[in-house]
Design an enzyme around this catalytic site. Structure first.
Site, PDB file in Angstrom:
ATOM      1  N   ASP A   7      33.918  47.192  47.044  1.00 19.34           N
ATOM      2  CA  ASP A   7      34.698  46.473  46.021  1.00 19.34           C
ATOM      3  C   ASP A   7      34.368  44.992  46.125  1.00 19.34           C
ATOM      4  O   ASP A   7      33.845  44.525  47.148  1.00 19.34           O
ATOM      5  CB  ASP A   7      36.214  46.691  46.211  1.00 19.34           C
ATOM      6  CG  ASP A   7      37.020  46.031  45.078  1.00 19.34           C
ATOM      7  OD1 ASP A   7      36.586  46.085  43.916  1.00 19.34           O
ATOM      8  OD2 ASP A   7      38.072  45.435  45.370  1.00 19.34           O
ATOM      9  N   SER A   8      34.707  44.261  45.062  1.00 18.60           N
ATOM     10  CA  SER A   8      34.520  42.809  45.099  1.00 18.60           C
ATOM     11  C   SER A   8      35.434  42.183  46.155  1.00 18.60           C
ATOM     12  O   SER A   8      35.168  41.079  46.618  1.00 18.60           O
ATOM     13  CB  SER A   8      34.851  42.224  43.731  1.00 18.60           C
ATOM     14  OG  SER A   8      36.201  42.518  43.409  1.00 18.60           O
ATOM     15  N   TYR A  39      35.020  39.484  40.332  1.00 20.04           N
ATOM     16  CA  TYR A  39      33.873  39.831  39.481  1.00 20.04           C
ATOM     17  C   TYR A  39      34.256  39.812  37.999  1.00 20.04           C
ATOM     18  O   TYR A  39      33.387  39.686  37.146  1.00 20.04           O
ATOM     19  CB  TYR A  39      33.390  41.248  39.805  1.00 20.04           C
ATOM     20  CG  TYR A  39      32.488  41.386  41.009  1.00 20.04           C
ATOM     21  CD1 TYR A  39      32.394  40.401  41.982  1.00 20.04           C
ATOM     22  CD2 TYR A  39      31.717  42.535  41.170  1.00 20.04           C
ATOM     23  CE1 TYR A  39      31.565  40.571  43.086  1.00 20.04           C
ATOM     24  CE2 TYR A  39      30.880  42.715  42.254  1.00 20.04           C
ATOM     25  CZ  TYR A  39      30.812  41.725  43.220  1.00 20.04           C
ATOM     26  OH  TYR A  39      29.989  41.907  44.302  1.00 20.04           O
ATOM     27  N   GLY A  40      35.532  39.992  37.733  1.00 13.43           N
ATOM     28  CA  GLY A  40      35.996  40.211  36.359  1.00 13.43           C
ATOM     29  C   GLY A  40      35.715  39.074  35.397  1.00 13.43           C
ATOM     30  O   GLY A  40      35.777  39.251  34.191  1.00 13.43           O
ATOM     31  N   CYS A  70      35.373  49.843  42.363  1.00 10.87           N
ATOM     32  CA  CYS A  70      35.572  48.638  41.571  1.00 10.87           C
ATOM     33  C   CYS A  70      35.226  49.001  40.130  1.00 10.87           C
ATOM     34  O   CYS A  70      34.081  49.360  39.844  1.00 10.87           O
ATOM     35  CB  CYS A  70      34.637  47.540  42.096  1.00 10.87           C
ATOM     36  SG  CYS A  70      34.646  46.034  41.102  1.00 10.87           S
ATOM     37  N   ASN A  71      36.228  48.935  39.269  1.00 12.56           N
ATOM     38  CA  ASN A  71      35.985  49.309  37.863  1.00 12.56           C
ATOM     39  C   ASN A  71      35.041  48.337  37.191  1.00 12.56           C
ATOM     40  O   ASN A  71      34.262  48.716  36.320  1.00 12.56           O
ATOM     41  CB  ASN A  71      37.306  49.319  37.098  1.00 12.56           C
ATOM     42  CG  ASN A  71      38.176  50.460  37.536  1.00 12.56           C
ATOM     43  OD1 ASN A  71      38.106  51.536  36.983  1.00 12.56           O
ATOM     44  ND2 ASN A  71      38.977  50.239  38.564  1.00 12.56           N
ATOM     45  N   THR A  72      35.133  47.071  37.596  1.00  9.94           N
ATOM     46  CA  THR A  72      34.303  46.059  36.942  1.00  9.94           C
ATOM     47  C   THR A  72      32.832  46.343  37.227  1.00  9.94           C
ATOM     48  O   THR A  72      31.995  46.320  36.319  1.00  9.94           O
ATOM     49  CB  THR A  72      34.721  44.664  37.453  1.00  9.94           C
ATOM     50  OG1 THR A  72      36.129  44.552  37.294  1.00  9.94           O
ATOM     51  CG2 THR A  72      34.028  43.566  36.686  1.00  9.94           C
ATOM     52  N   GLU A 162      44.106  38.508  45.644  1.00  8.67           N
ATOM     53  CA  GLU A 162      43.189  38.117  46.725  1.00  8.67           C
ATOM     54  C   GLU A 162      43.788  36.980  47.554  1.00  8.67           C
ATOM     55  O   GLU A 162      43.591  36.904  48.768  1.00  8.67           O
ATOM     56  CB  GLU A 162      41.826  37.670  46.162  1.00  8.67           C
ATOM     57  CG  GLU A 162      40.950  38.805  45.655  1.00  8.67           C
ATOM     58  CD  GLU A 162      40.354  39.674  46.766  1.00  8.67           C
ATOM     59  OE1 GLU A 162      39.855  39.129  47.753  1.00  8.67           O
ATOM     60  OE2 GLU A 162      40.411  40.919  46.623  1.00  8.67           O
ATOM     61  N   CYS A 194      41.778  48.816  37.349  1.00  8.71           N
ATOM     62  CA  CYS A 194      41.213  47.888  38.333  1.00  8.71           C
ATOM     63  C   CYS A 194      41.812  48.308  39.669  1.00  8.71           C
ATOM     64  O   CYS A 194      43.032  48.530  39.756  1.00  8.71           O
ATOM     65  CB  CYS A 194      41.608  46.450  38.004  1.00  8.71           C
ATOM     66  SG  CYS A 194      41.257  45.283  39.338  1.00  8.71           S
ATOM     67  N   THR A 195      40.977  48.439  40.684  1.00 11.20           N
ATOM     68  CA  THR A 195      41.486  49.002  41.938  1.00 11.20           C
ATOM     69  C   THR A 195      42.417  48.034  42.685  1.00 11.20           C
ATOM     70  O   THR A 195      43.069  48.427  43.650  1.00 11.20           O
ATOM     71  CB  THR A 195      40.326  49.438  42.856  1.00 11.20           C
ATOM     72  OG1 THR A 195      39.403  48.351  42.994  1.00 11.20           O
ATOM     73  CG2 THR A 195      39.622  50.651  42.277  1.00 11.20           C
ATOM     74  N   HIS A 196      42.489  46.784  42.237  1.00 10.24           N
ATOM     75  CA  HIS A 196      43.488  45.886  42.817  1.00 10.24           C
ATOM     76  C   HIS A 196      44.906  46.207  42.309  1.00 10.24           C
ATOM     77  O   HIS A 196      45.887  45.923  42.991  1.00 10.24           O
ATOM     78  CB  HIS A 196      43.198  44.426  42.449  1.00 10.24           C
ATOM     79  CG  HIS A 196      42.114  43.780  43.244  1.00 10.24           C
ATOM     80  ND1 HIS A 196      40.795  44.114  43.117  1.00 10.24           N
ATOM     81  CD2 HIS A 196      42.163  42.794  44.185  1.00 10.24           C
ATOM     82  CE1 HIS A 196      40.066  43.362  43.937  1.00 10.24           C
ATOM     83  NE2 HIS A 196      40.872  42.550  44.594  1.00 10.24           N
TER      84      HIS A 196
HETATM   85  N1  DGL Z   1      38.863  45.816  42.069  1.00 11.06           N
HETATM   86  C1  DGL Z   1      37.985  45.352  41.016  1.00 11.06           C
HETATM   87  C2  DGL Z   1      38.083  46.307  39.833  1.00 11.06           C
HETATM   88  O1  DGL Z   1      38.437  47.472  40.032  1.00 11.06           O
HETATM   89  C3  DGL Z   1      38.313  43.914  40.782  1.00 11.06           C
HETATM   90  C4  DGL Z   1      37.367  43.191  39.982  1.00 11.06           C
HETATM   91  C5  DGL Z   1      37.294  41.713  40.187  1.00 11.06           C
HETATM   92  O2  DGL Z   1      36.797  41.298  41.230  1.00 11.06           O
HETATM   93  O3  DGL Z   1      37.640  40.998  39.241  1.00 11.06           O
HETATM   94  O4  DGL Z   1      37.777  45.993  38.711  1.00 11.06           O
END
Ligand code: DGL
Length: 270
Positions: A7-8, A39-40, A70-72, A162, A194-196
């Site tokens: 993940d990011s 990353y978004g 990470c979905n992004t 974060e 988003c996994t966050h």
């Molecule tokens: N956990 C990432 C996701 O699922 C976060 C992306 C990010 O870093 O913006 O999209």
């Protein structure tokens, strides 16, 4: 035996937690690209370059299979990686498909034509890059017809999580839910894309109301991974040692990760 989880930042820990519970015998190596999160707000080329570098590091750590938790990255980079970058003896999987299969009540690998499903009004909460990619709507259209998806880009939310600023994170969730409801007053289901966001699941549920079914990925991905490894036992990598790697400051990232998962997590430099 090792499997990589990327993940990011800290969001993928929600997936790591679920996959480790489901597959306790597997040594998972987790990679958080904390220095480059979020990353978004990045463009697709940038996300591709960062995601391939991180995935390479997980291959190096003895993982032949890497889950982009990470979905992004799944939305902006996975298809390009699978089409020309992933070596023949390795696999990289994303986190979208299990979620869409749950929403459309399909079994894994059901390739029949798209059909009508129970839910018609779906709210999607995701990062700006995921929303922009329309990857969720594209994958959904392969499987379901007549589903109206309203997407809300949740700017600022990953940064707040974060940073461990949960007061700001809660305020952002409530304001993004309000914004979504102005566009779609009565969603039947909401996707935390988003996994966050599962770290804020209770706030999402509270703001959306008890009548809205909230889907989050962790358990769905864990079930799909267990099924995949059953069918592809050759994809357990040669690595034996679990671990947590970060491109950020290991002490700081470990501190936040420990708070989130409520157990001791020690990151080392990637
Ligand atoms: N956990 C990432 C996701 O699922 C976060 C992306 C990010 O870093 O913006 O999209």
């Amino acid at each position: 035996m090792a499997v990589g989880v990327f993940d990011s930042g800290l969001g993928g820990l929600t997936v790591l937690d679920a996959v480790s519970k489901r597959l306790p015998q597997v040594p998972f190596v987790y990679f958080a690209d904390s220095r480059h999160a979020p990353y978004g707000v990045r463009d697709a080329d940038d996300i591709y370059a960062l995601t391939t570098a991180a995935t390479d590091r997980l291959f190096e750590a003895g993982c032949d299979l890497v889950i982009l938790a990470c979905n992004t990255a799944s939305a902006a980079a996975l298809r390009r990686m699978q089409e020309g970058w992933v070596p023949r003896d390795k696999r990289v999987l994303g986190v979208f498909v299990p979620l869409i299969e749950a929403l459309t009540e399909r079994r894994w690998g059901d390739n029949s034509p798209p059909r009508e499903v129970a839910v018609q009004h779906v709210a999607l909460f995701a990062t700006p890059a995921t929303v922009r990619s329309r990857a969720f709507q594209r994958e959904l259209a392969f499987r379901a017809i007549g589903v109206d998806v309203e997407a809300q880009a949740c700017g600022g939310l990953v940064d707040a999580i974060e940073e461990g600023d949960m007061i700001l994170a809660e305020a952002l969730v409530r304001s993004h839910v309000d914004a979504l409801k102005r566009k779609m007053p009565n969603p039947e289901a909401a996707i935390l894309g988003c996994t966050h966001y599962p770290l804020m699941e209770e706030v999402f549920q509270d703001a959306l109301g008890a009548g809205v079914k909230v889907y989050s990925q962790a358990n769905l991905v864990a079930a799909s991974l267990a099924d995949y490894l059953d069918r592809h036992p050759d994809m357990y990598g040669p690595g034996q040692v679990p671990g947590f790697l970060t491109t950020g400051d290991p002490a700081r990232v470990s501190h936040h990760a420990t708070q989130f998962l409520r157990r001791q997590i020690s990151f080392t430099a990637a």
